[in-house]
Motif scaffolding. Structure first.
Motif, PDB file in Angstrom:
ATOM      1  N   ASP A 451      28.369  43.494  -5.811  1.00  0.00           N
ATOM      2  CA  ASP A 451      28.416  42.393  -4.853  1.00  0.00           C
ATOM      3  C   ASP A 451      29.676  42.420  -3.983  1.00  0.00           C
ATOM      4  OD1 ASP A 451      30.416  41.593  -6.553  1.00  0.00           O
ATOM      5  OD2 ASP A 451      29.430  39.764  -7.237  1.00  0.00           O
ATOM      6  N   TRP A 452      30.407  43.524  -3.966  1.00  0.00           N
ATOM      7  CA  TRP A 452      31.617  43.617  -3.155  1.00  0.00           C
ATOM      8  C   TRP A 452      31.965  45.072  -2.927  1.00  0.00           C
ATOM      9  CZ3 TRP A 452      34.038  40.814   0.158  1.00  0.00           C
ATOM     10  CH2 TRP A 452      35.344  41.129   0.543  1.00  0.00           C
ATOM     11  N   ASN A 453      32.792  45.341  -1.921  1.00  0.00           N
ATOM     12  CA  ASN A 453      33.383  46.666  -1.768  1.00  0.00           C
ATOM     13  C   ASN A 453      34.732  46.512  -1.104  1.00  0.00           C
ATOM     14  OD1 ASN A 453      33.332  47.700   1.253  1.00  0.00           O
ATOM     15  ND2 ASN A 453      31.504  46.438   0.943  1.00  0.00           N
ATOM     16  N   ASP A 454      35.642  47.392  -1.436  1.00  0.00           N
ATOM     17  CA  ASP A 454      36.991  47.375  -0.876  1.00  0.00           C
ATOM     18  C   ASP A 454      37.147  48.354   0.279  1.00  0.00           C
ATOM     19  OD1 ASP A 454      37.923  45.516  -2.751  1.00  0.00           O
ATOM     20  OD2 ASP A 454      38.229  47.095  -4.235  1.00  0.00           O
ATOM     21  N   TRP A 455      36.073  49.023   0.628  1.00  0.00           N
ATOM     22  CA  TRP A 455      36.202  50.134   1.577  1.00  0.00           C
ATOM     23  C   TRP A 455      36.300  49.656   3.014  1.00  0.00           C
ATOM     24  CZ3 TRP A 455      32.181  53.232   4.351  1.00  0.00           C
ATOM     25  CH2 TRP A 455      32.725  54.407   4.875  1.00  0.00           C
ATOM     26  N   ILE A 456      35.451  48.685   3.390  1.00  0.00           N
ATOM     27  CA  ILE A 456      35.493  48.216   4.773  1.00  0.00           C
ATOM     28  C   ILE A 456      35.941  46.764   4.858  1.00  0.00           C
ATOM     29  CG2 ILE A 456      33.703  49.794   5.532  1.00  0.00           C
ATOM     30  CD1 ILE A 456      31.774  47.414   5.530  1.00  0.00           C
ATOM     31  N   GLY A 457      36.443  46.230   3.725  1.00  0.00           N
ATOM     32  CA  GLY A 457      36.926  44.862   3.744  1.00  0.00           C
ATOM     33  C   GLY A 457      35.837  43.892   4.154  1.00  0.00           C
ATOM     34  N   SER A 458      36.174  42.951   5.002  1.00  0.00           N
ATOM     35  CA  SER A 458      35.196  41.959   5.449  1.00  0.00           C
ATOM     36  C   SER A 458      34.927  42.079   6.939  1.00  0.00           C
ATOM     37  CB  SER A 458      35.700  40.546   5.127  1.00  0.00           C
ATOM     38  OG  SER A 458      36.946  40.313   5.761  1.00  0.00           O
ATOM     39  N   THR A 459      35.147  43.269   7.499  1.00  0.00           N
ATOM     40  CA  THR A 459      34.968  43.433   8.945  1.00  0.00           C
ATOM     41  C   THR A 459      33.523  43.233   9.364  1.00  0.00           C
ATOM     42  OG1 THR A 459      34.714  45.819   8.642  1.00  0.00           O
ATOM     43  CG2 THR A 459      36.913  45.001   9.175  1.00  0.00           C
ATOM     44  N   HIS A 460      32.579  43.430   8.458  1.00  0.00           N
ATOM     45  CA  HIS A 460      31.166  43.238   8.768  1.00  0.00           C
ATOM     46  C   HIS A 460      30.561  42.151   7.893  1.00  0.00           C
ATOM     47  CE1 HIS A 460      30.931  46.795  11.376  1.00  0.00           C
ATOM     48  NE2 HIS A 460      31.707  47.404  10.492  1.00  0.00           N
ATOM     49  N   GLY A 461      31.359  41.216   7.423  1.00  0.00           N
ATOM     50  CA  GLY A 461      30.855  40.224   6.484  1.00  0.00           C
ATOM     51  C   GLY A 461      30.877  40.790   5.083  1.00  0.00           C
ATOM     52  N   GLN A 462      30.679  39.922   4.099  1.00  0.00           N
ATOM     53  CA  GLN A 462      30.739  40.416   2.720  1.00  0.00           C
ATOM     54  C   GLN A 462      29.539  41.297   2.424  1.00  0.00           C
ATOM     55  OE1 GLN A 462      31.849  37.672  -0.332  1.00  0.00           O
ATOM     56  NE2 GLN A 462      30.849  38.869  -1.922  1.00  0.00           N
ATOM     57  N   LEU A 463      29.831  42.481   1.939  1.00  0.00           N
ATOM     58  CA  LEU A 463      28.799  43.466   1.645  1.00  0.00           C
ATOM     59  C   LEU A 463      28.988  44.006   0.239  1.00  0.00           C
ATOM     60  CD1 LEU A 463      28.919  45.501   4.980  1.00  0.00           C
ATOM     61  CD2 LEU A 463      27.255  43.760   4.339  1.00  0.00           C
ATOM     62  N   GLY A 464      27.894  44.223  -0.442  1.00  0.00           N
ATOM     63  CA  GLY A 464      27.939  44.908  -1.721  1.00  0.00           C
ATOM     64  C   GLY A 464      27.775  46.402  -1.516  1.00  0.00           C
ATOM     65  N   THR A 465      28.067  47.146  -2.549  1.00  0.00           N
ATOM     66  CA  THR A 465      28.042  48.602  -2.490  1.00  0.00           C
ATOM     67  C   THR A 465      26.857  49.155  -3.263  1.00  0.00           C
ATOM     68  OG1 THR A 465      30.451  48.693  -2.401  1.00  0.00           O
ATOM     69  CG2 THR A 465      29.318  50.694  -3.086  1.00  0.00           C
ATOM     70  N   MET A 558      29.983  51.896  10.107  1.00  0.00           N
ATOM     71  CA  MET A 558      30.471  50.736   9.373  1.00  0.00           C
ATOM     72  C   MET A 558      31.985  50.787   9.170  1.00  0.00           C
ATOM     73  SD  MET A 558      27.821  48.844   8.870  1.00  0.00           S
ATOM     74  CE  MET A 558      28.242  47.727   7.552  1.00  0.00           C
ATOM     75  N   SER A 559      32.536  51.972   9.044  1.00  0.00           N
ATOM     76  CA  SER A 559      33.974  52.083   8.789  1.00  0.00           C
ATOM     77  C   SER A 559      34.813  52.060  10.057  1.00  0.00           C
ATOM     78  CB  SER A 559      34.272  53.364   8.010  1.00  0.00           C
ATOM     79  OG  SER A 559      34.021  54.506   8.816  1.00  0.00           O
ATOM     80  N   TYR A 560      34.160  52.245  11.217  1.00  0.00           N
ATOM     81  CA  TYR A 560      34.922  52.388  12.458  1.00  0.00           C
ATOM     82  C   TYR A 560      35.800  51.171  12.718  1.00  0.00           C
ATOM     83  CZ  TYR A 560      36.082  53.062  17.360  1.00  0.00           C
ATOM     84  OH  TYR A 560      36.769  53.201  18.541  1.00  0.00           O
ATOM     85  N   ASN A 561      35.226  49.971  12.634  1.00  0.00           N
ATOM     86  CA  ASN A 561      36.016  48.762  12.912  1.00  0.00           C
ATOM     87  C   ASN A 561      37.195  48.643  11.969  1.00  0.00           C
ATOM     88  OD1 ASN A 561      33.874  48.373  14.588  1.00  0.00           O
ATOM     89  ND2 ASN A 561      33.450  46.264  13.962  1.00  0.00           N
ATOM     90  N   TYR A 562      36.955  49.005  10.712  1.00  0.00           N
ATOM     91  CA  TYR A 562      38.001  48.848   9.700  1.00  0.00           C
ATOM     92  C   TYR A 562      39.163  49.798   9.964  1.00  0.00           C
ATOM     93  CZ  TYR A 562      40.206  48.723   5.085  1.00  0.00           C
ATOM     94  OH  TYR A 562      41.107  48.605   4.059  1.00  0.00           O
ATOM     95  N   TRP A 563      38.850  51.062  10.195  1.00  0.00           N
ATOM     96  CA  TRP A 563      39.914  52.045  10.348  1.00  0.00           C
ATOM     97  C   TRP A 563      40.577  51.964  11.724  1.00  0.00           C
ATOM     98  CZ3 TRP A 563      41.415  53.555   5.939  1.00  0.00           C
ATOM     99  CH2 TRP A 563      40.515  53.815   4.903  1.00  0.00           C
TER     100      TRP A 563
END
Length: 734
Positions: A451-465, A558-563
């Protein structure tokens, strides 16, 4: 003699009807294949396969209007599916008992059973498990693990059970053998495994806290070989230590759990303590409206210590009991029961194999048996939700993969040659976990949904992995990310990983459910502007994305915004996971399959969304290797936008069952490159449990068992004492 004559007549009738079905799927197959090809839904088209999102501009894969036709021959129902046939017979469960209801809060891919609010309202079967053997003979067998209930309420006592069925080539269906048992020592039975010759049968038995101290077991593998975390069945010592040494901090930092002792006390009021608090802590500003509820958090330890020290001896004793009642947590045990060259009604050998399962019942507990690999190892492997207690007396959930060396009944989860792990399959809480075994590289693994991931934070809302983790990973790292699903920290998820099916030593097929995330125009813009893809050309884009960010196009996006700290590539705004005025397109789910490497990575590859619809939620997938270059792929259709009903997904009223009971079930056949070869076709009121998994029965056959009348319009009850045992026969073997 009468039975023999009837069987011969039935066999002749079956032969004639099966021959009439044809070998290539008939009109229904060609019609469906044509529409699938046109929509880019699985033929390897450039518009679908690379990014994990549909880049063709057509995200609608039509659901087939074709329905199998059924005739009844004796005790056997025979359904013509065009490219296959399905036989079904009625099977009375052991002791004539009903199956148990599913437990409260079990996570499905588009719902949870707490959506029915009251445990008494939950009306779907608890998961059942199957294992097959003698699949290289004309009379293969299937063993079934089903939890049974003594009654028809949620409070009734439940027991595990195991029973056996044997395939009859004369009727092309199953017959009960009478080999069965009721497992009174188990309140549930789960994963089941069997040796290839049917001589050894094993099942996972869920039993009580410290049950091995009351019943004989062959060995406690956790005490012998487990780590400290694995042995910790409860948090009693931690709670008692904190009561003794830091009770004020315990109450202040576990405020919501304990403060009702004070707020609901029949005689205590905060004013009883306020004057003493102000005199003892003259530098503290208690505010205009001080109350018990304002004394919380680690900074308030001293104030809470003062309040507790001022209690009468009777109230103090009552507080201690309140803390113990609210805090003592006990993990259950899981035993592996094994019958070797025994009938099921004999006493099996029992081994304690898990002490970390308890509390919320998440995930599933498959059991896999490997008789003999190239290193001479005989092994059991299973996956299960796991709970550990921390130093504060609280608990945390993840999931584990246990691999048992059956040669000497041992575990190894800590050395450099470890097999399996007890923790950390994915970030956050693990909602679903399913184990698998690849015989070509001789490795166990599991697919997990968290129910969570630390990879992209919350840049796209809370996402599970959705992640895949292999047996050689450690208990301190997560698996390899495959995809994300909308989720909440309350372990609610819209979608998830279902299973992994091996293809060869380097390739597995990963099967998931997920809504769409990215608008086609946004993905096209990302591919052109950031990855440098020429969209006018033909072919997949995944290799370019892999070069761009060492992963596939979907994860790169998905990672673009985060990085990059750039929000120019948005995701679809998600509808709330709990409720809404009506279902809308943002919560429609679909089913995808991706090729995953032997390490669990899908670098350079993306999900091929084989089934999606612009009106309905799709879920409850199945994928079974027919072992002739084909795979049976199944799925179910649930509620639709056109139903014009309120979107009550989690905490619903009478409408929640439509998220747990499908409208219809469908099957199709595909190949390892995800091309649709046959179908889809709708099953006429047959189906499977959403968390169940059918098993290969040999020679193009797949077997499973489930309740009668499993579709929403025909649903009678989730508790029945007569089920159906079904066999799918693919015409491809002809």
């Amino acid at each position: 003699m009468g039975l023999l004559i009837n069987k011969k007549l039935l066999a002749l009738s079956l032969t004639a009807l099966l021959a009439a079905c044809g070998g290539g799927g008939g009109g229904s197959s060609s019609d469906s294949s044509s529409s699938s090809t046109d929509s880019g839904s699985g033929q390897g088209s450039s518009g679908q396969g690379s990014s994990g999102e549909d880049t063709s501009g057509d995200d609608n894969t039509p659901i087939s209007d074709n329905v199998g036709t059924t005739v009844v021959l004796g005790d056997v129902e025979l359904t013509d599916l065009g490219f296959a046939s399905l036989t079904a017979i009625d099977v009375t469960l052991p002791e004539g008992m009903n199956n148990a209801r599913e437990v409260y809060q079990m996570a499905h891919y588009i719902a949870r059973t707490d959506g029915e609010q009251d445990e008494e309202d939950i009306d779907i079967p608890i998961r059942s498990y199957t294992a097959t053997c003698a699949t290289d003979t004309d009379t293969p067998r299937m063993f079934v693990s089903t939890t049974l209930s003594e009654g028809d309420t949620a409070a009734d006592t439940t027991h595990g059970s195991v029973y056996e069925l044997q395939y009859d080539p004369d009727t092309s269906s199953f017959e009960p053998t009478g080999n069965a048992t009721l497992l009174n020592q188990c309140y549930e039975s789960h994963g089941i495994a069997v040796s290839s010759d049917c001589s050894t049968v094993a099942v996972l038995c869920n039993t009580e806290y410290q049950a091995n101290e009351r019943y004989d077991v062959e060995a406690d593998l956790i005490e012998q070989y487990g780590s400290t975390w694995m042995k910790m069945e409860d948090n009693i010592d931690t709670i008692e230590s904190r009561i003794e040494n830091e009770i004020g901090l315990l109450v202040a930092t576990n405020h919501s759990k304990y403060i009702d002792f004070f707020t609901e006390h029949p005689s205590l009021t905060f004013d009883d303590f306020l004057a003493g608090l102000e005199a003892t802590f003259p530098d503290t500003d208690f505010g205009d409206s001080p109350s018990f509820t304002t004394i919380k958090g680690s900074d308030m330890q001293e104030e809470m210590d003062y309040i507790i020290s001022s209690l009468s001896s009777g109230d103090f004793d009552d507080l201690l009991q309140h803390i113990r009642d609210a805090s003592y947590s006990y993990n259950e045990q899981i035993w592996l029961l094994e019958w070797e060259n025994q009938s099921l009604d004999e006493v099996p050998d029992a081994y304690v194999v898990n002490k970390m399962h308890g509390g919320t019942h998440l995930g599933a507990q498959e059991l896999i048996y490997v008789e003999d690999d190239s290193q001479g190892r005989s092994s059991y492997g299973f996956s299960v939700s796991a709970r550990v207690f921390d130093g504060n007396g609280s608990s945390h959930y993840s999931a584990g993969l246990t691999v048992i060396d059956r040669n000497n009944w041992s575990l190894d989860m800590s050395s450099t040659d470890n097999r399996g792990w007890y923790w950390a399959c994915g970030d956050g809480h693990v909602v679903n976990i399913r184990s698998f075994y690849n015989p070509d590289n001789e490795m166990f693994g599991a697919i997990c949904t968290s129910d969570w991931n630390d990879w992209i934070g919350s840049t796209h809302g809370q996402l599970g992995t959705i992640a895949v983790k292999m047996e050689t990973s450690s208990s301190s790292i997560e698996g390899r990310f495959n995809h994300f699903v909308p989720s909440t920290s309350a372990m609610v998820s819209n979608g998830g990983g279902h299973t992994v099916v091996p293809v060869d030593a380097n390739t597995n097929l990963s099967l998931i459910v997920s809504p769409k995330y990215i608008e086609d125009a946004d993905m096209d813009r990302f591919l052109e502007d950031e990855v440098g893809v020429d969209l006018s050309g033909e072919g997949p884009f995944d290799e370019d994305c892999a070069d761009y960010d060492t992963t596939n196009c979907f994860l790169s996006y998905m990672s673009y915004n985060y990085w990059e700290g750039d929000d120019s590539f948005p995701t679809i705004t998600r509808q709330g996971l709990y409720s809404g005025d009506a279902l809308d397109s943002s919560s429609l789910t679909r089913i995808g399959i991706a090729k995953v490497s032997s390490t669990g990575s899908m670098e350079g590859q993306g999900f091929n969304w084989l089934v999606e619809d612009d009106d309905c939620q799709i879920s409850d997938p199945q994928l079974i290797d027919l072992k002739n270059g084909r795979y049976l792929f199944g799925y179910a259709k649930f509620q639709c936008i056109s139903d014009n009903l309120a979107y009550n997904r989690i905490y619903a009223d009478n409408g929640s069952k439509r998220l747990l009971v499908p409208k219809a079930f469908y099957v199709m056949e595909i190949d390892a490159d995800l091309n649709v070869l046959e179908g889809p076709v709708e099953l006429p009121n047959y189906g499977w449990g959403g968390l169940d998994e059918p098993m290969y029965l040999g020679d193009g056959k797949v077997a499973w068992t489930y309740i009668k009348n499993p579709t929403h319009d025909n649903y009678v009850s989730g508790q029945q004492n007569v089920w159906q045992a079904m066999v799918y026969h693919s015409n491809s073997v002809n």
